[in-house]
Design an enzyme around this catalytic site. Structure first.
Site, PDB file in Angstrom:
ATOM      1  N   TYR A  14      42.501 -13.807 -20.104  1.00 39.10           N
ATOM      2  CA  TYR A  14      43.179 -13.695 -21.396  1.00 39.10           C
ATOM      3  C   TYR A  14      42.634 -12.549 -22.251  1.00 39.10           C
ATOM      4  O   TYR A  14      43.176 -12.258 -23.309  1.00 39.10           O
ATOM      5  CB  TYR A  14      43.072 -15.004 -22.177  1.00 39.10           C
ATOM      6  CG  TYR A  14      43.778 -16.146 -21.492  1.00 39.10           C
ATOM      7  CD1 TYR A  14      45.163 -16.192 -21.417  1.00 39.10           C
ATOM      8  CD2 TYR A  14      43.050 -17.174 -20.899  1.00 39.10           C
ATOM      9  CE1 TYR A  14      45.806 -17.229 -20.772  1.00 39.10           C
ATOM     10  CE2 TYR A  14      43.692 -18.220 -20.259  1.00 39.10           C
ATOM     11  CZ  TYR A  14      45.067 -18.242 -20.199  1.00 39.10           C
ATOM     12  OH  TYR A  14      45.702 -19.266 -19.561  1.00 39.10           O
ATOM     13  N   HIS A  19      47.370 -12.932 -27.820  1.00 41.60           N
ATOM     14  CA  HIS A  19      46.923 -14.227 -28.343  1.00 41.60           C
ATOM     15  C   HIS A  19      45.424 -14.236 -28.651  1.00 41.60           C
ATOM     16  O   HIS A  19      44.954 -15.092 -29.390  1.00 41.60           O
ATOM     17  CB  HIS A  19      47.247 -15.314 -27.315  1.00 41.60           C
ATOM     18  CG  HIS A  19      47.706 -16.616 -27.890  1.00 41.60           C
ATOM     19  ND1 HIS A  19      48.283 -16.759 -29.134  1.00 41.60           N
ATOM     20  CD2 HIS A  19      47.681 -17.867 -27.363  1.00 41.60           C
ATOM     21  CE1 HIS A  19      48.588 -18.025 -29.342  1.00 41.60           C
ATOM     22  NE2 HIS A  19      48.227 -18.726 -28.284  1.00 41.60           N
ATOM     23  N   TYR A  64      40.753 -24.190 -25.224  1.00 37.38           N
ATOM     24  CA  TYR A  64      41.918 -23.322 -25.256  1.00 37.38           C
ATOM     25  C   TYR A  64      42.473 -23.323 -26.666  1.00 37.38           C
ATOM     26  O   TYR A  64      42.146 -24.177 -27.492  1.00 37.38           O
ATOM     27  CB  TYR A  64      42.948 -23.758 -24.210  1.00 37.38           C
ATOM     28  CG  TYR A  64      42.494 -23.338 -22.841  1.00 37.38           C
ATOM     29  CD1 TYR A  64      42.778 -22.074 -22.360  1.00 37.38           C
ATOM     30  CD2 TYR A  64      41.705 -24.181 -22.067  1.00 37.38           C
ATOM     31  CE1 TYR A  64      42.315 -21.660 -21.130  1.00 37.38           C
ATOM     32  CE2 TYR A  64      41.239 -23.777 -20.834  1.00 37.38           C
ATOM     33  CZ  TYR A  64      41.546 -22.511 -20.375  1.00 37.38           C
ATOM     34  OH  TYR A  64      41.072 -22.104 -19.168  1.00 37.38           O
ATOM     35  N   ASN A  66      45.111 -24.221 -28.133  1.00 39.16           N
ATOM     36  CA  ASN A  66      45.757 -25.421 -28.660  1.00 39.16           C
ATOM     37  C   ASN A  66      44.787 -26.553 -28.989  1.00 39.16           C
ATOM     38  O   ASN A  66      45.197 -27.564 -29.546  1.00 39.16           O
ATOM     39  CB  ASN A  66      46.810 -25.928 -27.672  1.00 39.16           C
ATOM     40  CG  ASN A  66      47.911 -24.918 -27.445  1.00 39.16           C
ATOM     41  OD1 ASN A  66      47.963 -23.869 -28.089  1.00 39.16           O
ATOM     42  ND2 ASN A  66      48.796 -25.219 -26.528  1.00 39.16           N
ATOM     43  N   ASP A  91      46.384 -14.570 -34.164  1.00 39.17           N
ATOM     44  CA  ASP A  91      47.561 -13.727 -33.998  1.00 39.17           C
ATOM     45  C   ASP A  91      48.734 -14.344 -34.743  1.00 39.17           C
ATOM     46  O   ASP A  91      48.757 -15.547 -34.989  1.00 39.17           O
ATOM     47  CB  ASP A  91      47.908 -13.588 -32.511  1.00 39.17           C
ATOM     48  CG  ASP A  91      48.259 -14.920 -31.876  1.00 39.17           C
ATOM     49  OD1 ASP A  91      47.374 -15.800 -31.813  1.00 39.17           O
ATOM     50  OD2 ASP A  91      49.413 -15.107 -31.449  1.00 39.17           O
ATOM     51  N   ASN A 112      49.755 -22.494 -32.669  1.00 36.35           N
ATOM     52  CA  ASN A 112      49.234 -23.781 -32.203  1.00 36.35           C
ATOM     53  C   ASN A 112      47.739 -23.977 -32.445  1.00 36.35           C
ATOM     54  O   ASN A 112      47.285 -25.103 -32.612  1.00 36.35           O
ATOM     55  CB  ASN A 112      49.576 -23.992 -30.734  1.00 36.35           C
ATOM     56  CG  ASN A 112      51.047 -24.292 -30.544  1.00 36.35           C
ATOM     57  OD1 ASN A 112      51.687 -24.889 -31.408  1.00 36.35           O
ATOM     58  ND2 ASN A 112      51.602 -23.867 -29.426  1.00 36.35           N
TER      59      ASN A 112
END
Length: 190
Positions: A14, A19, A64, A66, A91, A112
């Site tokens: 990632y 993100h 993560y 979320n 973001d 989220n």
């Protein structure tokens, strides 16, 4: 003491994605102060810096996106930091790429990570910095594939301009508070 949280996803795949711009901002701060991140007493990595007689904990949740709220609450409890002393950097698909927007409180706006932090804290009364990632002519048929996508070369150039501004805004928040930072860094999109 202030807590500045950069949101992102922890796996290396990632890195460089839209993100993870929250991670990018606090990585920049950590590097500029030459203080590396270390594992914390929860699912987070942290670096402690001092700026103008203010202790600042930089935080990267290792959950993560979320599930970021768990790491934020753990760090707040460990460091005994109140809600008014945190800044969450994330973001924002609703803002044009290369812009930032500071707010003292507000909804998750579809983000989220913010949504989970709001759930875990029980309200939305904490400062946040949203970093724009929206492209003008980009059709957004799939939000998740876009935000999890890597920055293009042009986007990287744009981010290289805004990331130092975001880092400065985070320091301003830490020393002078959210109102001062908002007045200084919130500017209309060009």
């Amino acid at each position: 003491m202030k807590l500045v949280i950069g949101l992102g996803n922890p796996e290396s795949k990632y890195s460089g994605t839209r993100h993870n711009v929250g991670f990018d901002v606090i990585d920049r701060l950590s590097e500029s102060f030459q203080i590396p991140f270390t594992a914390g007493k929860g699912k987070y990595h942290f670096a402690k810096i001092n700026w103008r007689n203010t202790a600042i904990v930089l935080l990267k949740p290792m959950t993560y996106m979320n599930l970021s709220g768990h790491a934020v609450v753990a760090a707040m409890n460990f460091y005994k930091i109140q809600r008014q002393d945190i800044l969450v950097i994330c973001d924002d698909l609703n803002l044009p790429s290369g812009t930032l927007r500071l707010r003292a409180k507000g909804s998750a706006g579809g983000q989220n990570g913010l949504k989970h932090i709001i759930e875990c804290l029980g309200n939305d009364e904490f400062a946040r910095m949203r970093v724009g990632i929206r492209l003008e002519d980009q059709p957004l048929s799939s939000f998740s594939s876009f935000v999890l996508g890597k920055f293009s070369e042009d986007e990287k150039k744009t981010m290289e301009k805004i990331l130092p501004v975001c880092a400065d805004a985070a320091l301003d928040f830490s020393v002078n508070g959210i109102e001062h930072a908002m007045n200084h860094y919130n500017k209309p999109a060009a």
